[in-house]
Design an enzyme around this catalytic site. Structure first.
Site, PDB file in Angstrom:
ATOM      1  N   ASP A  34       1.896  -3.057   7.939  1.00 46.01           N
ATOM      2  CA  ASP A  34       2.362  -2.983   6.556  1.00 46.01           C
ATOM      3  C   ASP A  34       2.632  -1.565   6.094  1.00 46.01           C
ATOM      4  O   ASP A  34       2.608  -1.273   4.896  1.00 46.01           O
ATOM      5  CB  ASP A  34       1.335  -3.640   5.631  1.00 46.01           C
ATOM      6  CG  ASP A  34      -0.033  -2.966   5.717  1.00 46.01           C
ATOM      7  OD1 ASP A  34      -0.418  -2.542   6.821  1.00 46.01           O
ATOM      8  OD2 ASP A  34      -0.718  -2.874   4.682  1.00 46.01           O
ATOM      9  N   ARG A  56      13.057   1.300  11.868  1.00 43.67           N
ATOM     10  CA  ARG A  56      11.823   0.616  11.474  1.00 43.67           C
ATOM     11  C   ARG A  56      11.838  -0.829  11.950  1.00 43.67           C
ATOM     12  O   ARG A  56      10.830  -1.363  12.432  1.00 43.67           O
ATOM     13  CB  ARG A  56      11.632   0.676   9.949  1.00 43.67           C
ATOM     14  CG  ARG A  56      11.387   2.082   9.421  1.00 43.67           C
ATOM     15  CD  ARG A  56      10.921   2.063   7.969  1.00 43.67           C
ATOM     16  NE  ARG A  56      11.917   1.521   7.051  1.00 43.67           N
ATOM     17  CZ  ARG A  56      12.846   2.248   6.445  1.00 43.67           C
ATOM     18  NH1 ARG A  56      12.945   3.562   6.688  1.00 43.67           N
ATOM     19  NH2 ARG A  56      13.709   1.677   5.606  1.00 43.67           N
ATOM     20  N   LYS A 147      -2.872  -8.136   1.086  1.00 40.54           N
ATOM     21  CA  LYS A 147      -3.774  -6.991   1.213  1.00 40.54           C
ATOM     22  C   LYS A 147      -3.532  -6.000   0.094  1.00 40.54           C
ATOM     23  O   LYS A 147      -2.389  -5.795  -0.328  1.00 40.54           O
ATOM     24  CB  LYS A 147      -3.576  -6.286   2.556  1.00 40.54           C
ATOM     25  CG  LYS A 147      -4.677  -5.278   2.866  1.00 40.54           C
ATOM     26  CD  LYS A 147      -4.243  -4.222   3.859  1.00 40.54           C
ATOM     27  CE  LYS A 147      -3.437  -3.118   3.182  1.00 40.54           C
ATOM     28  NZ  LYS A 147      -3.206  -1.957   4.066  1.00 40.54           N
ATOM     29  N   GLU A 189      -9.584  -4.214   0.372  1.00 38.32           N
ATOM     30  CA  GLU A 189      -9.721  -2.978   1.142  1.00 38.32           C
ATOM     31  C   GLU A 189     -10.154  -1.810   0.265  1.00 38.32           C
ATOM     32  O   GLU A 189      -9.317  -1.109  -0.313  1.00 38.32           O
ATOM     33  CB  GLU A 189      -8.412  -2.626   1.858  1.00 38.32           C
ATOM     34  CG  GLU A 189      -8.533  -1.373   2.711  1.00 38.32           C
ATOM     35  CD  GLU A 189      -7.253  -1.017   3.459  1.00 38.32           C
ATOM     36  OE1 GLU A 189      -7.266   0.006   4.175  1.00 38.32           O
ATOM     37  OE2 GLU A 189      -6.252  -1.737   3.328  1.00 38.32           O
ATOM     38  N   GLU A 191     -11.239   1.555   0.832  1.00 43.70           N
ATOM     39  CA  GLU A 191     -11.380   2.521   1.925  1.00 43.70           C
ATOM     40  C   GLU A 191     -11.995   3.824   1.440  1.00 43.70           C
ATOM     41  O   GLU A 191     -11.486   4.463   0.523  1.00 43.70           O
ATOM     42  CB  GLU A 191     -10.029   2.826   2.574  1.00 43.70           C
ATOM     43  CG  GLU A 191     -10.153   3.857   3.696  1.00 43.70           C
ATOM     44  CD  GLU A 191      -8.851   4.176   4.405  1.00 43.70           C
ATOM     45  OE1 GLU A 191      -8.902   4.921   5.396  1.00 43.70           O
ATOM     46  OE2 GLU A 191      -7.799   3.688   3.969  1.00 43.70           O
ATOM     47  N   SER A 302      -8.877  -5.135  11.522  1.00 45.53           N
ATOM     48  CA  SER A 302      -7.576  -5.154  10.857  1.00 45.53           C
ATOM     49  C   SER A 302      -7.005  -3.761  11.049  1.00 45.53           C
ATOM     50  O   SER A 302      -7.071  -2.903  10.168  1.00 45.53           O
ATOM     51  CB  SER A 302      -7.709  -5.497   9.366  1.00 45.53           C
ATOM     52  OG  SER A 302      -6.432  -5.477   8.743  1.00 45.53           O
ATOM     53  N   TYR A 364      -0.357   5.730   1.158  1.00 49.00           N
ATOM     54  CA  TYR A 364       0.933   5.090   1.401  1.00 49.00           C
ATOM     55  C   TYR A 364       2.047   5.952   0.845  1.00 49.00           C
ATOM     56  O   TYR A 364       1.881   6.577  -0.185  1.00 49.00           O
ATOM     57  CB  TYR A 364       0.978   3.707   0.746  1.00 49.00           C
ATOM     58  CG  TYR A 364       0.101   2.681   1.401  1.00 49.00           C
ATOM     59  CD1 TYR A 364       0.266   2.369   2.747  1.00 49.00           C
ATOM     60  CD2 TYR A 364      -0.901   2.046   0.694  1.00 49.00           C
ATOM     61  CE1 TYR A 364      -0.538   1.431   3.359  1.00 49.00           C
ATOM     62  CE2 TYR A 364      -1.706   1.109   1.309  1.00 49.00           C
ATOM     63  CZ  TYR A 364      -1.518   0.799   2.635  1.00 49.00           C
ATOM     64  OH  TYR A 364      -2.317  -0.127   3.240  1.00 49.00           O
TER      65      TYR A 364
END
Length: 364
Positions: A34, A56, A147, A189, A191, A302, A364
């Site tokens: 992702d 990609r 997610k 998630e 993190e 994951s 991201y």
């Protein structure tokens, strides 16, 4: 005064729980494919490939065209929005390629991290606006789980701040509740970044504080825990920590943190790799599953980079390398399929020279 009401029907709960169980059934984990356009730019630049939509697509095709060997070790694939609507060279939608293998389709639904005002460089995650409509559309388009990533930074004794922990916990709970209303299993998630020189004990302490806040928020928002999966960091020292810890020490700290904070009702825990090398992530996962403490959840993976790094280096944008790159991905999937059952025995012969795939303040 709190009040009690039913937010999901018995049928909805049954569907969510069964979906979560299928994703992390014994020997299976999640391929996190992702990466956003911006993150893919960094990944492709490392191997000298231009960040175009076609490149990609070609790279994702390498992963999704793996043969039946991955059927027994990959239970779900997390897509990025762009990838969810792409096709193979032969015109087959990527979603169909995955679903035809009996592997479940997920999608990243957050919109990335943004600064959290009133903190020292901490963040929250945006994307709640319009999430309900996006979930409804993604469900129609084949996704059954989602997610959402929140990020906590550990620096000195002041970070992560109470504000950042509380804010991110509530964001994760709101996301989870919205997903479940649409029959989508939320992967949660939170993190904690491995930046810095903190030791194992400090990471365990912070991980426990964060997870405790997350599950308090889940209760407040009436989230159905049996229809969720957790994607936490393993408890590891900071990447600049001078002390080296064994896999068994990492495993004991990780399982202890989970036992103190994560309700047994949660269906499964699928760890992120946190910039560990491919082999290191597998060895630690194997040790976690062999930890002698009682573990009431499925403990699996994951992974993004820890499943893909070798494949990406092998491919380097050359068509003639595609088959070899796919083989590298299959190898890592099989290794982690063993590790999530505590059956991996190859950790003594490291093939990656301990090479980390870590980027500071990864976002991201």
């Amino acid at each position: 005064m709190t009040h009690q009401f039913t937010t999901l029907s018995a049928a909805q709960k049954k569907e969510l729980h069964e979906t979560a169980l299928r994703i992390v059934c014994p020997g299976k984990g999640i391929l996190a494919a992702d990466e956003s356009v911006g993150l893919m730019a960094k990944r492709l630049a490392q191997v000298g490939v231009e960040n175009t939509e076609e490149n990609r697509r070609q790279y994702r095709q390498i992963l999704f065209s793996a043969d039946d060997r991955i059927n027994g070790c990959i239970g779900g694939v997390i897509f990025f929005h762009e990838t969810l609507y792409q096709h193979s060279d032969s015109g087959v939608p990527f979603v169909k390629m995955i679903k035809d293998r009996g592997i479940l389709v997920g999608v990243k639904v957050d919109k990335g991290v943004v600064p959290l005002a009133g903190t020292c460089g901490e963040t929250t995650t945006q994307g709640l606006d319009g999430l309900s409509d996006r979930c409804a559309q993604y469900k129609k388009d084949g996704a059954v789980f989602a997610k959402w990533r929140c990020v906590l930074k550990m620096s000195d004794s002041s970070n992560p701040s109470k504000l950042a922990i509380t804010e991110n916990a509530n964001v994760l709970a709101r996301y989870s509740s919205i997903c479940q209303q649409h029959g989508i299993v939320p992967v949660i998630e939170p993190e904690i970044l491995p930046d810095g020189d903190h030791d194992l004990r400090r990471c365990q302490y912070v991980t426990e504080k964060v997870l405790a806040a997350v599950y308090k928020a889940m209760s407040d928002h009436h989230v159905f825990l049996e229809g969720t999966l957790l994607k936490p960091n393993m408890v590891t020292p900071g990447h600049s920590c001078s002390t080296k810890y064994s896999a068994e020490e990492v495993a004991m700290a990780t399982v202890t943190a989970l036992r103190r904070t994560v309700p047994p009702a949660v269906t499964g825990v699928a760890f992120l790799s946190g910039g560990q090398s491919e082999e290191e992530a597998s060895v630690h996962l194997n040790a976690i599953n062999n930890c002698p403490l009682i573990k009431p959840w499925v403990l699996t993976f994951s992974y993004g980079r820890a499943l893909q790094a070798s494949a990406l280096r092998t491919w380097r944008g050359h068509k003639e390398n595609q088959k070899a790159a796919t083989e590298q991905f299959i190898k890592r999937a099989e290794v982690n399929g063993l590790a999530c059952q505590g059956k991996y025995t190859g950790g003594e012969n490291r093939t990656d020279n301990g090479e980390h795939v870590y980027g500071s303040t990864h976002a991201y």
